[in-house]
Design an enzyme around this catalytic site. Structure first.
Site, PDB file in Angstrom:
ATOM      1  N   ASN A   9       3.489   9.602   6.070  1.00  0.00           N
ATOM      2  CA  ASN A   9       4.020   8.834   4.945  1.00  0.00           C
ATOM      3  C   ASN A   9       4.684   9.843   4.012  1.00  0.00           C
ATOM      4  O   ASN A   9       4.001  10.585   3.306  1.00  0.00           O
ATOM      5  CB  ASN A   9       2.869   8.100   4.250  1.00  0.00           C
ATOM      6  CG  ASN A   9       3.339   7.263   3.073  1.00  0.00           C
ATOM      7  OD1 ASN A   9       4.530   7.237   2.744  1.00  0.00           O
ATOM      8  ND2 ASN A   9       2.406   6.587   2.433  1.00  0.00           N
ATOM      9  N   ARG A  90       5.860   5.694   8.098  1.00  0.00           N
ATOM     10  CA  ARG A  90       5.902   4.561   7.178  1.00  0.00           C
ATOM     11  C   ARG A  90       7.273   4.565   6.497  1.00  0.00           C
ATOM     12  O   ARG A  90       7.665   5.564   5.897  1.00  0.00           O
ATOM     13  CB  ARG A  90       4.817   4.708   6.122  1.00  0.00           C
ATOM     14  CG  ARG A  90       4.883   3.570   5.127  1.00  0.00           C
ATOM     15  CD  ARG A  90       4.052   3.837   3.914  1.00  0.00           C
ATOM     16  NE  ARG A  90       4.150   2.695   3.008  1.00  0.00           N
ATOM     17  CZ  ARG A  90       3.984   2.775   1.707  1.00  0.00           C
ATOM     18  NH1 ARG A  90       3.711   3.936   1.139  1.00  0.00           N
ATOM     19  NH2 ARG A  90       4.091   1.706   0.969  1.00  0.00           N
ATOM     20  N   HIS A 179       4.068  -3.665   1.075  1.00  0.00           N
ATOM     21  CA  HIS A 179       2.655  -3.519   1.463  1.00  0.00           C
ATOM     22  C   HIS A 179       2.348  -4.306   2.740  1.00  0.00           C
ATOM     23  O   HIS A 179       1.222  -4.723   2.972  1.00  0.00           O
ATOM     24  CB  HIS A 179       1.697  -4.014   0.349  1.00  0.00           C
ATOM     25  CG  HIS A 179       1.654  -3.132  -0.855  1.00  0.00           C
ATOM     26  ND1 HIS A 179       1.526  -3.632  -2.131  1.00  0.00           N
ATOM     27  CD2 HIS A 179       1.706  -1.790  -0.993  1.00  0.00           C
ATOM     28  CE1 HIS A 179       1.513  -2.641  -3.004  1.00  0.00           C
ATOM     29  NE2 HIS A 179       1.625  -1.505  -2.340  1.00  0.00           N
ATOM     30  N   ARG A 240       4.380   0.115 -13.081  1.00  0.00           N
ATOM     31  CA  ARG A 240       5.441  -0.901 -12.965  1.00  0.00           C
ATOM     32  C   ARG A 240       5.043  -2.164 -13.720  1.00  0.00           C
ATOM     33  O   ARG A 240       3.882  -2.554 -13.727  1.00  0.00           O
ATOM     34  CB  ARG A 240       5.694  -1.260 -11.502  1.00  0.00           C
ATOM     35  CG  ARG A 240       6.133  -0.080 -10.654  1.00  0.00           C
ATOM     36  CD  ARG A 240       6.537  -0.545  -9.260  1.00  0.00           C
ATOM     37  NE  ARG A 240       6.472   0.564  -8.322  1.00  0.00           N
ATOM     38  CZ  ARG A 240       5.803   0.537  -7.172  1.00  0.00           C
ATOM     39  NH1 ARG A 240       5.155  -0.544  -6.784  1.00  0.00           N
ATOM     40  NH2 ARG A 240       5.795   1.599  -6.396  1.00  0.00           N
ATOM     41  N   GLU A 381      -3.845   1.368   6.382  1.00  0.00           N
ATOM     42  CA  GLU A 381      -2.428   1.283   6.741  1.00  0.00           C
ATOM     43  C   GLU A 381      -2.079   2.230   7.885  1.00  0.00           C
ATOM     44  O   GLU A 381      -1.239   1.920   8.717  1.00  0.00           O
ATOM     45  CB  GLU A 381      -1.570   1.570   5.497  1.00  0.00           C
ATOM     46  CG  GLU A 381      -1.682   0.451   4.458  1.00  0.00           C
ATOM     47  CD  GLU A 381      -1.106   0.813   3.098  1.00  0.00           C
ATOM     48  OE1 GLU A 381      -1.820   1.486   2.310  1.00  0.00           O
ATOM     49  OE2 GLU A 381       0.023   0.438   2.808  1.00  0.00           O
TER      50      GLU A 381
END
Ligand code: ADP
Length: 396
Positions: A9, A90, A179, A240, A381
């Site tokens: 990632n 990813r 996600h 965010r 993940e």
């Protein structure tokens, strides 16, 4: 022994990695290179014998992958013994082109780079990681697994924005969702925990980490989600804003001369918990709140209300709700938030089993008998990426 996948990632200045066996779910080693192309770089590598950390100086992602390889050579396990059969990357945004994992070649990499306008903070960094990995691990197949792909099933009603048709046609303005690997993995675990097939289960997954999103999963497919064209939309996050009236941008431009770039930067990196309290870390915000800090108490209420509102909005189109699952850093560790969310959603038949919730570790059911099921499910993940790679490559 089946082959393993080196899952990576890549962020703009970091590289996380883990070697995963997609068949057994076992992790052989993992680590992270930080501060790539910056001063004060370091790598930490974890294998069965422990964690090893050292300072490194990586000019770019290729150098970071060289460091990664050195860690395996120095501390083990030896890469040659691991039987790595692929590198799984990813990638954040797959746009409309990519709705499934794809083997990486020059054309695919150009296409991912071409989506940079949709994900300027993420896709260019992902491409740098892919380029570095292909140099250092040249003999292996490389596969991209997209964060958006699980949401390729969004029906038009959830997918489209009510904006001028040209924005959609010419510029790809629509909801994509993110996600996806986490929502896919957790929703499948929810079905397993209920003892049913994914096709038989309607659930809502709450991925609550630094980034946060909610997803309505009907019979194994994503039918709505809280993030949109970008990961900025929806729930309150570490930095965010989540949901925001689109008129705020124009208002700030007129009254304060805020440029598009400054606005975009503010809603991504200076909003959310950080903007409201001065800390983007949920634990710190909880501590501030407990110490009597009013801004932190308000932020907690905003986080909570936003979650309740989104779960309600996602449950209605599902028609029938079988379970809610909490995952990622906050979802897996913050029992108080979980309890407060479930208590406020009694309308949907949700409730909390206080004892089970307080003592939850690993996968756990936290709802009392008779209520709609609620679970904590640690996300994985990397395992999901490894499994999707294995499937694409036709491994047994
Ligand atoms: P990322 O999206 O970067 O992968 P994580 O899933 O690790 O983020 O989540 C980070 C968030 O989880 C932080 O806000 C952190 O405060 C929170 N968190 C992690 N551990 C705990 C804990 N034990 N209690 C409460 N919050 C936690």
């Amino acid at each position: 022994m089946t082959a393993r996948v080196l899952v990576v990632n890549a962020g703009s200045s970091s590289l996380k990695y883990r070697v995963v066996d997609p068949a057994s779910a076992e992790s052989a080693a993992a680590g992270m290179v930080e501060r790539i192309a910056q001063s004060g770089g370091r790598v930490s590598h974890t294998e069965v014998g422990g964690t090893h950390t050292r300072e490194v100086d990586c000019a770019d992602h290729t150098a970071a992958f060289t460091v990664l390889r050195e860690e395996f050579e120095t501390h083990g396990p030896a890469l040659a013994d691991l039987g790595i059969g692929a590198v799984g990357h990813r990638v954040v945004h797959g746009g409309e082109e990519f709705s499934a994992p794809v083997a990486l070649d020059d054309d695919v990499i150009s296409a991912i780079q071409g989506l940079a306008a949709l994900a300027p903070l993420h896709n260019p960094a992902n491409v740098q990681g892919i380029a570095g990995a292909r140099e250092v691990f040249a003999g292996l197949p490389h596969v991209a697994v997209f964060d958006t792909a699980f949401h390729a099933t969004l029906p038009p009603g959830a997918r489209e924005y009510a904006v001028p048709a040209r924005w959609r046609q010419d510029f790809g303005v629509r909801k994509y969702g993110f996600h996806g690997t986490s929502h896919a993995y957790v929703s499948r675990r929810v079905a397993a925990l209920l003892g049913r097939r994914p096709s038989e289960v309607n659930c809502i997954v709450l991925h609550l980490g630094n980034g946060a999103s909610a997803c309505a999963v009907a019979g194994g497919t994503s039918v709505d989600t809280s993030m949109g064209l970008s990961p900025t939309d929806g729930l309150v996050m570490g930095t965010r804003s989540g949901d925001l009236d689109p008129a705020v941008a124009g208002h700030l431009a007129r009254v304060a001369g805020v440029s598009v770039e400054d606005f975009s930067d503010a809603v991504n990196t200076a909003s959310g918990l950080l903007g409201m309290t001065g800390s983007s870390d949920f634990r710190e915000v909880m501590d501030l709140m407990d110490a009597g800090n009013e801004a932190a108490a308000t932020a907690y209420q905003v986080v909570l209300h936003r979650l309740v509102r989104h779960v309600g909005a996602l449950a209605a189109p599902l028609g029938r709700l079988d379970a809610v699952a909490f995952t990622a850093g906050v979802g897996e560790n913050n029992a108080r938030l979980r309890a407060d969310v479930l208590r406020r959603l009694s309308l949907l038949g949700l409730a909390v089993d206080e004892k089970a919730n307080d003592s939850a570790a690993g996968e756990a059911r936290i709802s009392p008998p008779g209520a709609v099921a609620a679970f904590v499910v640690p996300t994985d993940e990397e395992l999901e990426i490894a499994r999707q790679c294995a499937e694409l490559l036709g491994w047994p």
